[in-house]
Design a protein around this motif. Sequence first.
Motif, PDB file in Angstrom:
ATOM      1  N   ARG A   1      -7.380  -3.024  -5.021  1.00  0.00           N
ATOM      2  CA  ARG A   1      -6.520  -3.903  -4.234  1.00  0.00           C
ATOM      3  C   ARG A   1      -6.563  -5.340  -4.765  1.00  0.00           C
ATOM      4  O   ARG A   1      -5.592  -6.082  -4.683  1.00  0.00           O
ATOM      5  CB  ARG A   1      -6.968  -3.849  -2.769  1.00  0.00           C
ATOM      6  N   ARG A   2      -7.666  -5.729  -5.355  1.00  0.00           N
ATOM      7  CA  ARG A   2      -7.765  -7.073  -5.933  1.00  0.00           C
ATOM      8  C   ARG A   2      -7.120  -7.172  -7.311  1.00  0.00           C
ATOM      9  O   ARG A   2      -6.378  -8.111  -7.597  1.00  0.00           O
ATOM     10  CB  ARG A   2      -9.226  -7.487  -6.038  1.00  0.00           C
ATOM     11  N   VAL A   3      -7.439  -6.226  -8.187  1.00  0.00           N
ATOM     12  CA  VAL A   3      -7.055  -6.425  -9.592  1.00  0.00           C
ATOM     13  C   VAL A   3      -5.661  -5.933  -9.935  1.00  0.00           C
ATOM     14  O   VAL A   3      -5.019  -6.499 -10.828  1.00  0.00           O
ATOM     15  CB  VAL A   3      -8.086  -5.768 -10.547  1.00  0.00           C
ATOM     16  N   ILE A   4      -5.167  -4.891  -9.267  1.00  0.00           N
ATOM     17  CA  ILE A   4      -3.869  -4.349  -9.663  1.00  0.00           C
ATOM     18  C   ILE A   4      -2.742  -5.374  -9.493  1.00  0.00           C
ATOM     19  O   ILE A   4      -1.937  -5.576 -10.420  1.00  0.00           O
ATOM     20  CB  ILE A   4      -3.565  -3.030  -8.926  1.00  0.00           C
ATOM     21  N   PRO A   5      -2.623  -6.063  -8.348  1.00  0.00           N
ATOM     22  CA  PRO A   5      -1.569  -7.088  -8.264  1.00  0.00           C
ATOM     23  C   PRO A   5      -1.737  -8.201  -9.300  1.00  0.00           C
ATOM     24  O   PRO A   5      -0.752  -8.687  -9.871  1.00  0.00           O
ATOM     25  CB  PRO A   5      -1.732  -7.627  -6.835  1.00  0.00           C
ATOM     26  N   PHE A   6      -2.993  -8.583  -9.546  1.00  0.00           N
ATOM     27  CA  PHE A   6      -3.260  -9.630 -10.539  1.00  0.00           C
ATOM     28  C   PHE A   6      -2.800  -9.183 -11.921  1.00  0.00           C
ATOM     29  O   PHE A   6      -2.106  -9.927 -12.634  1.00  0.00           O
ATOM     30  CB  PHE A   6      -4.754  -9.945 -10.526  1.00  0.00           C
TER      31      PHE A   6
ATOM     32  N   PRO B   1       2.673  -8.943  -3.019  1.00  0.00           N
ATOM     33  CA  PRO B   1       1.658  -9.430  -2.067  1.00  0.00           C
ATOM     34  C   PRO B   1       0.261  -8.947  -2.426  1.00  0.00           C
ATOM     35  O   PRO B   1       0.085  -7.872  -2.999  1.00  0.00           O
ATOM     36  CB  PRO B   1       2.116  -8.835  -0.732  1.00  0.00           C
ATOM     37  N   MET B   2      -0.742  -9.752  -2.059  1.00  0.00           N
ATOM     38  CA  MET B   2      -2.132  -9.389  -2.305  1.00  0.00           C
ATOM     39  C   MET B   2      -2.719  -8.540  -1.173  1.00  0.00           C
ATOM     40  O   MET B   2      -3.747  -7.898  -1.344  1.00  0.00           O
ATOM     41  CB  MET B   2      -2.987 -10.655  -2.464  1.00  0.00           C
ATOM     42  N   HIS B   3      -2.084  -8.547  -0.020  1.00  0.00           N
ATOM     43  CA  HIS B   3      -2.525  -7.745   1.128  1.00  0.00           C
ATOM     44  C   HIS B   3      -3.982  -8.043   1.509  1.00  0.00           C
ATOM     45  O   HIS B   3      -4.775  -7.130   1.712  1.00  0.00           O
ATOM     46  CB  HIS B   3      -2.364  -6.253   0.838  1.00  0.00           C
ATOM     47  N   THR B   4      -4.296  -9.307   1.616  1.00  0.00           N
ATOM     48  CA  THR B   4      -5.672  -9.672   1.950  1.00  0.00           C
ATOM     49  C   THR B   4      -6.069  -9.167   3.331  1.00  0.00           C
ATOM     50  O   THR B   4      -7.128  -8.543   3.498  1.00  0.00           O
ATOM     51  CB  THR B   4      -5.845 -11.201   1.885  1.00  0.00           C
TER      52      THR B   4
ATOM     53  N   GLN C   1       0.348  -0.091   0.225  1.00  0.00           N
ATOM     54  CA  GLN C   1       0.119  -1.131  -0.769  1.00  0.00           C
ATOM     55  C   GLN C   1       0.856  -0.823  -2.064  1.00  0.00           C
ATOM     56  O   GLN C   1       1.514  -1.694  -2.648  1.00  0.00           O
ATOM     57  CB  GLN C   1      -1.380  -1.269  -1.036  1.00  0.00           C
ATOM     58  N   VAL C   2       0.755   0.417  -2.527  1.00  0.00           N
ATOM     59  CA  VAL C   2       1.412   0.783  -3.781  1.00  0.00           C
ATOM     60  C   VAL C   2       2.921   0.584  -3.682  1.00  0.00           C
ATOM     61  O   VAL C   2       3.553   0.040  -4.601  1.00  0.00           O
ATOM     62  CB  VAL C   2       1.073   2.241  -4.156  1.00  0.00           C
ATOM     63  N   LEU C   3       3.516   1.002  -2.588  1.00  0.00           N
ATOM     64  CA  LEU C   3       4.963   0.842  -2.412  1.00  0.00           C
ATOM     65  C   LEU C   3       5.355  -0.635  -2.387  1.00  0.00           C
ATOM     66  O   LEU C   3       6.402  -1.019  -2.924  1.00  0.00           O
ATOM     67  CB  LEU C   3       5.415   1.529  -1.129  1.00  0.00           C
TER      68      LEU C   3
ATOM     69  N   HIS D   1      -4.209   4.499  -7.735  1.00  0.00           N
ATOM     70  CA  HIS D   1      -4.375   3.979  -6.380  1.00  0.00           C
ATOM     71  C   HIS D   1      -3.616   4.849  -5.376  1.00  0.00           C
ATOM     72  O   HIS D   1      -4.123   5.120  -4.268  1.00  0.00           O
ATOM     73  CB  HIS D   1      -3.876   2.539  -6.318  1.00  0.00           C
ATOM     74  N   ALA D   2      -2.427   5.298  -5.753  1.00  0.00           N
ATOM     75  CA  ALA D   2      -1.666   6.179  -4.866  1.00  0.00           C
ATOM     76  C   ALA D   2      -2.394   7.508  -4.662  1.00  0.00           C
ATOM     77  O   ALA D   2      -2.445   8.042  -3.539  1.00  0.00           O
ATOM     78  CB  ALA D   2      -0.272   6.424  -5.450  1.00  0.00           C
TER      79      ALA D   2
END
Length: 412
Positions: free
Chosen positions: A199-204, A216-219, A258-260, A280-281
């Motif tokens: 959840r941290r690294v994939i969006p980055f 979104p980072m979905h914190t 999150q993936v979507l 992740h999915a």
Amino acid sequence: MAELLRIEEPAAAPLQPPQWRAFLELGFRPLYLAGALWALVSIALWVFAPQWLAGPLGGVAWHAHEMLWGFVATIAVGFLLTAGANWTGMNPLHGPALGALTCLWVLARMGFLLPWQGAFVAAVACELLFFGWAAAALALAVWRTRNHRNAGVPLLLAALGVADALFLRSVRANGYEALTTYLLCGLLCMSAIALLIARRVIPFFAMRAVGGLAIPMHTRSGQWQLAAALAAPACLLAGWRPAAAAALLAAGAIALWQVLSWKPLAVRRVPLLWILYLGHACMGAGLLVAAAHLAGGPLRAAWPVHAIGIAGFSVLIIGMITRTALGHLGRPLRTDRTMVAAYLLVIAAAVLRLAALLPTAMAGAALHASALAWVAAFALYLWRFAPLLVRPRADARPVPPPSLARIRRTAG
């Protein structure tokens, strides 16, 4: 977010000679190499030479233990020790200490294969010291630099080691029901770590690679997801299976959402990214399978183990150990045919292994085909990355242990 994992994108450079100092520079180097090699060897032994597994930890127990704690958790330790250096500015383990940690891992793998009770006891000691030392080193770096954001990560790693200890104790006590419970607990502890990292690294990674991509980072939802993922093994140990199922349902559903929301179509042409999205999915789907199993659904215990383990962890791992290795080795962040072939082979191995769980006449053939695809995938990874992991960075940038003055400045 940049503090989590800083990735450079230099031009390609010729290989330098192998170097011990470089090999023991960061945790990912020896532990990615060891984990990938053991992934190949352990599956080959389990499927094609099970008669060699004659130790006290034998048969299915050996296979389950070595896949989770010998392979998946080893990769996680390598990643966390490496990422910890970026989080804190302090390298948790390097040089002779990192070499000694790796030796503990090797001794544990050897001890679990030998047919003597003394070797089993020694292997247990080495294994638990491996996880304890890694968690303590990471905790020390976090504490000395007052990196409160990541204060819980060493505790997650320690929990993984505790689950390992409980599993190994149940092996010695010949308690099959306890064995399966502690295996699932270890699997769920590892899931919490994997969800946190992903959840941290994939969006980055995605926003760095795809120009103009904003996701979104979905914190906040990530915090709820982590809480649910941690509640699940606690409820399972307490015997509250419906509560554990509800927690897994929440964690898995959040992962799929999150993936979507990360705009998967935007990364469909970037293998270094779509493999992480897919992993992740699959993690999310695997948690839903586990929830259905704990809720009393008509699923064998093997389903959640393999749905989370091979479809989730393994797909995520093959993407992570290529993406992070390229970055930390100073190599261009792009795939070649060898890497993509490894991705496709791991995906094929996962599909075939799940197909082998179905009660059909093709189950045996699917199992052997899955093992062959798996072995080929990690052989390709080793062929591509082993020569790089034992050499200095392509840009020759050193990673020295920071001075105490630097640590104090970071802490302040």
